[in-house]
Scaffold this motif. Structure first.
Motif, PDB file in Angstrom:
ATOM      1  N   PHE A   5       1.250  -1.245   0.343  1.00 55.12           N
ATOM      2  CA  PHE A   5      -0.101  -0.307  -0.001  1.00 55.12           C
ATOM      3  C   PHE A   5       0.826   1.225  -0.081  1.00 55.12           C
ATOM      4  O   PHE A   5       2.101   1.475   1.022  1.00 55.12           O
ATOM      5  N   ASN A   6       0.585   2.189  -0.800  1.00 52.25           N
ATOM      6  CA  ASN A   6       1.213   3.585  -0.623  1.00 52.25           C
ATOM      7  C   ASN A   6       0.166   4.604  -0.271  1.00 52.25           C
ATOM      8  O   ASN A   6      -0.799   4.287  -0.676  1.00 52.25           O
ATOM      9  N   THR A   7       0.462   5.696   0.360  1.00 47.09           N
ATOM     10  CA  THR A   7      -0.152   6.692   0.182  1.00 47.09           C
ATOM     11  C   THR A   7       0.249   7.708  -0.971  1.00 47.09           C
ATOM     12  O   THR A   7       1.031   8.688  -1.103  1.00 47.09           O
ATOM     13  N   VAL A   8      -1.163   7.926  -1.029  1.00 44.40           N
ATOM     14  CA  VAL A   8      -1.600   8.994  -2.120  1.00 44.40           C
ATOM     15  C   VAL A   8      -2.863   9.689  -2.001  1.00 44.40           C
ATOM     16  O   VAL A   8      -3.524   9.780  -1.453  1.00 44.40           O
ATOM     17  N   ARG A  11      -4.469   8.998   1.430  1.00 46.64           N
ATOM     18  CA  ARG A  11      -5.025   7.885   0.944  1.00 46.64           C
ATOM     19  C   ARG A  11      -4.418   6.696   0.973  1.00 46.64           C
ATOM     20  O   ARG A  11      -2.891   6.847  -0.038  1.00 46.64           O
ATOM     21  N   LEU A  12      -4.670   5.404   1.350  1.00 43.58           N
ATOM     22  CA  LEU A  12      -3.978   4.558   1.002  1.00 43.58           C
ATOM     23  C   LEU A  12      -4.338   3.601  -0.053  1.00 43.58           C
ATOM     24  O   LEU A  12      -5.544   3.570  -0.258  1.00 43.58           O
ATOM     25  N   GLN A  13      -3.835   3.476  -1.055  1.00 43.80           N
ATOM     26  CA  GLN A  13      -3.380   3.190  -2.538  1.00 43.80           C
ATOM     27  C   GLN A  13      -3.192   1.490  -2.234  1.00 43.80           C
ATOM     28  O   GLN A  13      -2.089   1.609  -2.714  1.00 43.80           O
ATOM     29  N   ASP A  16      -0.754  -3.655  -6.952  1.00 43.28           N
ATOM     30  CA  ASP A  16      -1.030  -5.220  -7.526  1.00 43.28           C
ATOM     31  C   ASP A  16      -0.178  -6.155  -7.101  1.00 43.28           C
ATOM     32  O   ASP A  16       1.137  -5.926  -7.504  1.00 43.28           O
ATOM     33  N   THR A 116      -9.441  -0.954   3.132  1.00 45.23           N
ATOM     34  CA  THR A 116     -11.329  -0.156   2.428  1.00 45.23           C
ATOM     35  C   THR A 116     -11.405   0.896   2.885  1.00 45.23           C
ATOM     36  O   THR A 116     -11.803   2.014   1.899  1.00 45.23           O
ATOM     37  N   ARG A 119      -8.960   3.443   1.848  1.00 44.01           N
ATOM     38  CA  ARG A 119      -8.768   4.222   0.531  1.00 44.01           C
ATOM     39  C   ARG A 119      -9.998   5.446  -0.254  1.00 44.01           C
ATOM     40  O   ARG A 119      -9.724   6.011  -0.831  1.00 44.01           O
ATOM     41  N   LYS A 120     -10.788   4.843   1.252  1.00 44.45           N
ATOM     42  CA  LYS A 120     -12.166   5.425   0.394  1.00 44.45           C
ATOM     43  C   LYS A 120     -11.870   7.057   1.247  1.00 44.45           C
ATOM     44  O   LYS A 120     -12.833   8.456   0.420  1.00 44.45           O
TER      45      LYS A 120
END
Length: 322
Positions: A5-8, A11-13, A16, A116, A119-120
């Motif tokens: 997971f990366n922070t963008v 937020r966590l993204q 793949d 989840t 991310r949202k």
């Protein structure tokens, strides 16, 4: 399996999982990793990632320590908490530089709900430190929900034991009541063990936060985590005392039921003892017995036996023993 997971934009993204893992990601989640995955990541980060045997060590020094400017923290977390038999296993949290690495061999719900949610919604997760604190907050909230559900179930069991309207049904299934109490006791014990490890982890994380120079807001959230874990531990202790009380009360109710049953048999035996004595007397094979040749001897003996049975019964009713 390796999840990244990366922070963008706070937020966590998720990355793949089919692609080559990005070992520079903010959060690397190792789920039942193979020895090759552990070795590869350890070599890349220059740390020794604990294996399952190391994570299961019970010594505090084996669960909370620093190595090469990296902080290692292990806590016991439950999974499958929708029933009363959760899967308890250790989870390791590693802060290494600007990265968070988690190692686990089961699937606590927080590791599904937190990514989840992060991310949202904008949860302000700029770095690995805030990701770790946010993840621990979700874990604490989940344990609080489990304890709240257990408390409601314990109240329902208590009501079924002591409520007069349910007395008959409880009497018929005391074994089921004891089984429910036992399951709630095991669940509460597991959650208490988890909370104790989380409270120690939060205390250790507070020292790590000072060493890493984290901001006052994040340090205050860590202190809140520690206080929440301590308060939930106290609540778990209260539930434990209530479970012990219900167990003692159930055993007492069982003894009362058993005594009532023995009392009935004792009363019946006493009621039929005089008629049995009379029948035994007139059943003796003596040649000369006055009533044998009496016309009303048989009805007299029957009436005497009935009276001998009724009089003790009326006496027991008068004394309130029945």
């Amino acid at each position: 399996m390796i999840r990244i997971f990366n922070t963008v934009q706070n937020r966590l993204q998720p990355g793949d999982i089919d692609e080559t893992p990005d070992f520079d990601a903010t959060w690397i989640d190792l789920v039942s990793p193979s020895p090759e995955e552990v070795a590869t990541l350890g070599d890349r980060l220059g740390i020794t990632i604990p294996d399952r045997a190391d994570m299961e060590e019970i010594e505090v020094s084996s669960r909370l320590y620093r190595e090469n400017e990296s902080s290692f923290m292990t806590a016991i977390l439950p999974a499958q908490t929708d029933d009363d038999d959760p899967e308890m296993a250790p989870v390791s949290f590693i802060l290494s530089g600007k990265q968070l690495i988690t190692v686990r061999y089961h699937d606590p719900r927080a590791f599904t709900t937190f990514p989840t949610q992060a991310r949202k919604t904008a949860m302000k997760l700029p770095d690995a430190d805030t990701v770790l604190v946010g993840l621990l907050e979700v874990i604490i909230d989940r344990l609080a929900d489990v304890l709240e559900r257990a408390g409601r179930d314990i109240d329902a069991i208590s009501a079924s034991i002591f409520r007069k309207s349910d007395t008959t049904s409880v009497r018929r299934n005391f074994q089921g009541v004891l089984e429910k109490i036992g399951r709630k006791g095991d669940l509460n014990s597991h959650i208490r063990d988890s909370l104790i490890t989380l409270e120690r982890l939060a205390g250790f994380l507070g020292h790590v936060a000072s060493e890493r120079g984290l901001g006052p807001d994040l340090r205050e959230r860590i202190k809140t985590l520690s206080r929440d874990a301590r308060s939930l531990t106290d609540h778990s202790g209260f539930l434990s005392q209530k479970i012990t009380f219900m167990l003692d009360a159930s055993l007492g109710m069982i003894n009362i039921e058993q005594n009532a049953t023995i009392k009935i048999f004792s009363v019946v035996a006493v009621i039929f003892l005089p008629p049995t004595l009379i029948a035994s007397i007139y059943g003796m094979n003596f040649e000369y017995m006055p009533e044998l040749s009496w016309l009303f001897g048989y009805p007299f003996a029957i009436g005497l036996m009935i009276a001998a049975a009724i009089l003790p019964y009326l006496y027991f009713k008068y004394r309130g023993w029945l």
